[in-house]
Design an enzyme around this catalytic site. Structure first.
Site, PDB file in Angstrom:
ATOM      1  N   LYS A 286     -17.724  18.472  -2.044  1.00 19.94           N
ATOM      2  CA  LYS A 286     -17.308  17.467  -3.030  1.00 19.94           C
ATOM      3  C   LYS A 286     -18.584  16.841  -3.554  1.00 19.94           C
ATOM      4  CE  LYS A 286     -14.220  13.577  -3.813  1.00 19.94           C
ATOM      5  NZ  LYS A 286     -12.840  13.137  -3.587  1.00 19.94           N
TER       6      LYS A 286
ATOM      7  N   ARG B 136       0.856  -1.202   0.000  1.00 18.98           N
ATOM      8  CA  ARG B 136       0.000   0.000   0.000  1.00 18.98           C
ATOM      9  C   ARG B 136       0.887   1.245   0.000  1.00 18.98           C
ATOM     10  NH1 ARG B 136      -3.109  -3.203   3.621  1.00 18.98           N
ATOM     11  NH2 ARG B 136      -2.355  -2.081   5.459  1.00 18.98           N
TER      12      ARG B 136
ATOM     13  N   LYS C 212     -11.884  15.271   4.969  1.00 19.12           N
ATOM     14  CA  LYS C 212     -12.976  14.811   4.098  1.00 19.12           C
ATOM     15  C   LYS C 212     -13.884  13.839   4.819  1.00 19.12           C
ATOM     16  CE  LYS C 212     -13.449  11.415   1.078  1.00 19.12           C
ATOM     17  NZ  LYS C 212     -13.224  10.475  -0.041  1.00 19.12           N
TER      18      LYS C 212
HETATM   19  P1  13P Z   1     -13.562   8.600  -7.054  1.00 25.08           P
HETATM   20  O1  13P Z   1     -13.063   9.756  -7.866  1.00 25.08           O
HETATM   21  O2  13P Z   1     -12.899   7.300  -7.391  1.00 25.08           O
HETATM   22  O3  13P Z   1     -15.068   8.522  -7.027  1.00 25.08           O
HETATM   23  O4  13P Z   1     -13.138   8.859  -5.555  1.00 25.08           O
HETATM   24  C1  13P Z   1     -13.307  10.095  -4.995  1.00 25.08           C
HETATM   25  C2  13P Z   1     -13.498   9.970  -3.553  1.00 25.08           C
HETATM   26  O5  13P Z   1     -12.818  10.608  -2.789  1.00 25.08           O
HETATM   27  C3  13P Z   1     -14.547   9.082  -3.068  1.00 25.08           C
HETATM   28  O6  13P Z   1     -14.768   9.320  -1.718  1.00 25.08           O
END
Ligand code: 13P
Length: 346
Positions: free
Chosen positions: A220, A46, A136
């Protein structure tokens, strides 16, 4: 709470020509990514997977921030430097995923609630000391016919996100609030628009109730488009019109900025759709910067090329840079599909 710092960080996150790399897969999701290219799943692999992207030279031209996962925040790059220091040195803001994942929502089959509020203040205090400028939290919203999402799911997730956002701002960390309307399903673009509008309105209603400062928040968002099993897939122009309309009816004009997730779109689709959104925003006007915060659409092509073999690192990084450049153009509304075939125009 330092309001000026929060506003400044939010503005940096959506700076011109730049976007955010989501590299915050939990260990189990990172393992799935490794398994998809037949790499053994362990902590060192990872770390190597993160090395591919985070230690790649020149990414600061396109990235304002990178969202990390707790494990990565404590790992070092091949150079011996912690990944988050490596990013900071290059002017990229390190961010951190702080939710504990979406779990089955009791009494509501097929729906999810995101956990992680317990002990969050203390974790945020530590992340702030480690230099994280933003965090986030992702909520998962499933569409099924006219039944899902329910009012309970919409408002419980919005409530959790608002409490998370308030705690972030208390600790001078900009919250990225991510209510993801899932692409999976046979729903139409119109149904996606109706659901996304409702989800965003609920989210901002709860943020306001919790006295969260909009200028220090980044949304987001998922783009508004037909489900992946719908008979008619949406064109970039349709996605742009529906997405902008939805945002304009549901999101406060003084929000810090908007970034999009890729959500299972192909890398090319994610660029074409972001470009169409920005082309339309330029024409119509929009009060926010609209950029990318992709995981799969930025990482996918590079991960396939690397597949655990460091001899393939240069090719893999070239593919990563190509996606960065194209999305940087899309974020300005200057992308064109020809750029995919020809590489990147100067
Ligand atoms: P994806 O762009 O693969 O959807 O992932 C963004 C993300 O942070 C999902 O929580």
């Amino acid at each position: 709470m330092n309001a000026d710092l929060l506003k400044e960080t939010a503005q940096k996150m959506v700076a011109a020509g730049k976007g955010i790399l989501a590299a915050d897969e939990s260990s189990s999701t990172a393992n799935k990514r490794l398994a998809s290219v037949n790499i053994e799943q362990n902590e060192e692999n990872r770390r190597r997977y993160r090395e591919l992207f985070l230690a790649s030279e020149g990414i600061e031209e396109y990235l304002s921030g990178v969202i990390l996962y707790d494990e990565t925040l404590r790992q070092k790059s091949n150079s011996g430097k912690p990944f988050h220091e490596l990013l900071k040195e290059r002017g990229i803001i390190p961010g951190i995923k702080v939710d504990m994942g979406a779990k089955d929502f009791a009494n509501f089959p097929g729906e999810m609630i995101t956990e992680g509020l317990d002990g969050l203040r203390e974790r945020l205090q530590e992340y702030n000391k480690m230099g994280c400028g933003f965090a986030k939290w992702r909520a998962v919203i499933n569409i099924k016919g006219d039944e899902l999402p329910t009012y309970a799911c919409t408002h419980s997730n919005a409530h959790a996100m608002a409490r998370y956002a308030a705690l972030c701002q208390e600790n001078d960390i900009v919250p990225i609030v991510e209510p993801e309307v899932m692409l999976e399903g046979d729903h139409s673009i119109e149904r996606c628009e109706a659901v996304t509008t409702e989800i965003l309105k609920a989210t901002f209603e709860h943020l306001e109730m919790m006295r969260v400062m909009p200028e220090g928040v980044v949304l987001k968002a998922s783009m508004v488009l037909a489900g992946n099993k719908h008979e008619k897939q949406s064109t970039p122009e349709e996605v742009a019109a529906a997405t902008l309309r939805t945002l304009k009816t549901s999101v406060p004009a003084n929000l810090g900025g908007i970034v999009f997730l890729s959500g299972g779109q192909t890398a090319e689709q994610a660029s074409a759709n972001l470009d169409a959104i920005n082309k339309l925003a330029k024409k119509e006007g929009a009060p926010w910067q609209l950029t990318f915060s992709y995981a799969r659409a930025l990482q996918g092509p590079a991960l396939e090329a690397w597949a655990g073999d460091d001899a393939k690192m240069p090719e893999a990084r070239e593919r990563f840079h190509k996606r960065l450049k194209l999305n940087s153009a899309a974020r300005e509304g200057t992308y064109s599909p020809e750029m995919e075939a020809n590489g990147v125009a100067a």
